[in-house]
Design a protein around this motif. Sequence first.
Motif, short mmCIF file in Angstrom:
data_model
loop_
_atom_site.label_atom_id
_atom_site.label_comp_id
_atom_site.label_asym_id
_atom_site.label_seq_id
_atom_site.Cartn_x
_atom_site.Cartn_y
_atom_site.Cartn_z
N ARG A 217 -18.52 2.86 7.37
CA ARG A 217 -18.08 1.59 6.77
C ARG A 217 -17.09 1.86 5.63
N GLY A 218 -17.41 2.87 4.81
CA GLY A 218 -16.51 3.21 3.72
C GLY A 218 -15.17 3.72 4.23
N LEU A 219 -15.21 4.61 5.22
CA LEU A 219 -13.97 5.15 5.78
C LEU A 219 -13.14 4.04 6.40
N ASN A 220 -13.79 3.12 7.10
CA ASN A 220 -13.07 2.00 7.70
C ASN A 220 -12.42 1.13 6.64
N PHE A 221 -13.14 0.87 5.54
CA PHE A 221 -12.57 0.05 4.46
C PHE A 221 -11.33 0.72 3.87
N TYR A 222 -11.41 2.01 3.60
CA TYR A 222 -10.28 2.68 2.95
C TYR A 222 -9.08 2.82 3.86
N THR A 223 -9.32 2.95 5.16
CA THR A 223 -8.19 3.07 6.07
C THR A 223 -7.61 1.72 6.46
N LYS A 224 -8.48 0.72 6.65
CA LYS A 224 -8.02 -0.57 7.17
C LYS A 224 -7.70 -1.60 6.09
N ALA A 225 -8.27 -1.45 4.90
CA ALA A 225 -8.07 -2.45 3.85
C ALA A 225 -7.46 -1.85 2.59
N TRP A 226 -8.07 -0.79 2.06
CA TRP A 226 -7.62 -0.22 0.79
C TRP A 226 -6.21 0.36 0.90
N LEU A 227 -5.95 1.14 1.92
CA LEU A 227 -4.63 1.77 2.06
C LEU A 227 -3.52 0.75 2.31
N PRO A 228 -3.69 -0.21 3.24
CA PRO A 228 -2.63 -1.22 3.41
C PRO A 228 -2.35 -2.02 2.14
N ALA A 229 -3.37 -2.18 1.30
CA ALA A 229 -3.17 -2.92 0.05
C ALA A 229 -2.21 -2.19 -0.88
N ARG A 230 -2.13 -0.89 -0.77
CA ARG A 230 -1.27 -0.10 -1.65
C ARG A 230 0.19 -0.55 -1.56
N ALA A 231 0.68 -0.78 -0.35
CA ALA A 231 2.07 -1.20 -0.17
C ALA A 231 2.32 -2.57 -0.81
N ILE A 232 1.34 -3.46 -0.70
CA ILE A 232 1.47 -4.80 -1.28
C ILE A 232 1.50 -4.72 -2.81
N VAL A 233 0.61 -3.91 -3.37
CA VAL A 233 0.58 -3.75 -4.83
C VAL A 233 1.86 -3.08 -5.31
N ALA A 235 4.85 -3.26 -4.00
CA ALA A 235 5.94 -4.24 -3.97
C ALA A 235 5.85 -5.19 -5.16
N ALA A 236 4.62 -5.62 -5.49
CA ALA A 236 4.43 -6.51 -6.64
C ALA A 236 4.73 -5.79 -7.94
N TYR A 237 4.32 -4.54 -8.03
CA TYR A 237 4.56 -3.75 -9.24
C TYR A 237 6.07 -3.57 -9.48
N ASP A 238 6.80 -3.35 -8.42
CA ASP A 238 8.25 -3.15 -8.55
C ASP A 238 8.97 -4.41 -8.99
N LYS A 239 8.36 -5.59 -8.82
CA LYS A 239 8.99 -6.85 -9.19
C LYS A 239 8.53 -7.37 -10.56
N ARG A 240 7.76 -6.59 -11.27
CA ARG A 240 7.13 -7.10 -12.49
C ARG A 240 8.13 -7.53 -13.55
N LEU A 241 9.28 -6.88 -13.62
CA LEU A 241 10.27 -7.23 -14.64
C LEU A 241 10.94 -8.58 -14.38
N GLU A 242 10.76 -9.12 -13.18
CA GLU A 242 11.33 -10.43 -12.87
C GLU A 242 10.58 -11.54 -13.62
N TYR A 243 9.35 -11.27 -14.04
CA TYR A 243 8.53 -12.29 -14.68
C TYR A 243 8.38 -12.09 -16.18
N ASP A 244 8.60 -10.86 -16.64
CA ASP A 244 8.44 -10.56 -18.06
C ASP A 244 9.31 -9.35 -18.38
N SER A 245 10.11 -9.46 -19.42
CA SER A 245 11.05 -8.38 -19.74
C SER A 245 10.37 -7.07 -20.07
N GLU A 246 9.08 -7.13 -20.46
CA GLU A 246 8.33 -5.91 -20.76
C GLU A 246 7.45 -5.47 -19.60
N GLY A 247 7.51 -6.21 -18.49
CA GLY A 247 6.74 -5.82 -17.31
C GLY A 247 5.25 -5.95 -17.46
#
Length: 368
Positions: A217-233, A235-247
Amino acid sequence: MFRALVRMSENAAKRLKTESGVRIGTHNGHFHADEALAVYMLRQLPTYAGASLVRTRDPAQLAECHTVVDVGGEYDASRNRYDHHQRTFDTTFPGRPTKLSSAGLVYLHFGRALVAQELGQPEDSEDVGMLWNKVYESFVEAMDAHDNGISSVDPDALKAAGLEKRFSSGGFTLGAMVSRLNPAWNDPMPADPAEAQAAEDARFESASARIGEEFSRGLNFYTKAWLPARAIVKAAYDKRLEYDSEGRIMVLDAQSVPWKEHLYALEEQDAAAAGVEGDDSKGKILYVLYREKPVPDAKWRIQAVPVTDTSFQSRKALPEPWRGARDEELDKVAGVSPGGVFVHMSGFIGGHKTFEGAMEMAVKACAF
């Protein structure tokens, strides 16, 4: 049921005599979480699919086994011997301080293959390497520490600080769960030694399957949910300066995903690249905005980033005057557009009906 378990184990013993398949050896007697997990992990790989199990301390029988775990007094990966009870044994997982048990030894040598198999990627891929480390730290290391008698917190430091547990953990560990599957001292056992061993082996098989289910169950979570979330985070992290000059504000546009560990890792990478050391929060994310649900009219949440993944302390909690306020009262005290929902009494999270309102809250909280 007892007789059924015995018959199941006896049938396995009969197959062992007629088949030329792989045999895994481990010790008999009282079993523990580490060898139960080690056997399970091995059986998930093609080489060990359908492998039979020999539970004994007889050196002659163990010598006939393809792989031996947690018994035999030998660690030699070239011969598939994975015991950790030798006085000279001090092997640890790369980058970690905890001495390995049989579970850690098997994961050290076969964990990449398990992760690669789950991901469908080569063992030398970056994702496999990342998850190989992640699954060890989040799951297997606890098995190693438990079996080697290593506390998660330095007991001398606790004593010096005058700290004591407020209540019993109540056996809420995987190690305790496996231990409870052993027979009790007064459980009836067959008088015949072979039948008694078969019954004990059946209990071990149940324990191995049970802890293995948690591992999978843990391995499935990290491969199917945790890892794909990394790309989403990322992308959001790279856009942080669009909302606040200090990020200081990060927005998860589509929906909330497991973000904390990924955020900390991205910040650490940036800090290392910039040569910044220490825990200075300057330049770090203070608030994360995300939808409550992945639907167009969903309400928005604003969450203060905690100091650590498991901490209840925020880097900067939402302003004290807002805490406990709801609805129109929150709109008034926070000075934001109508649609405020709530702010938790601790200030770690709040909500607004619209993205614009949640962003107003974040901007004002940064300046508060």
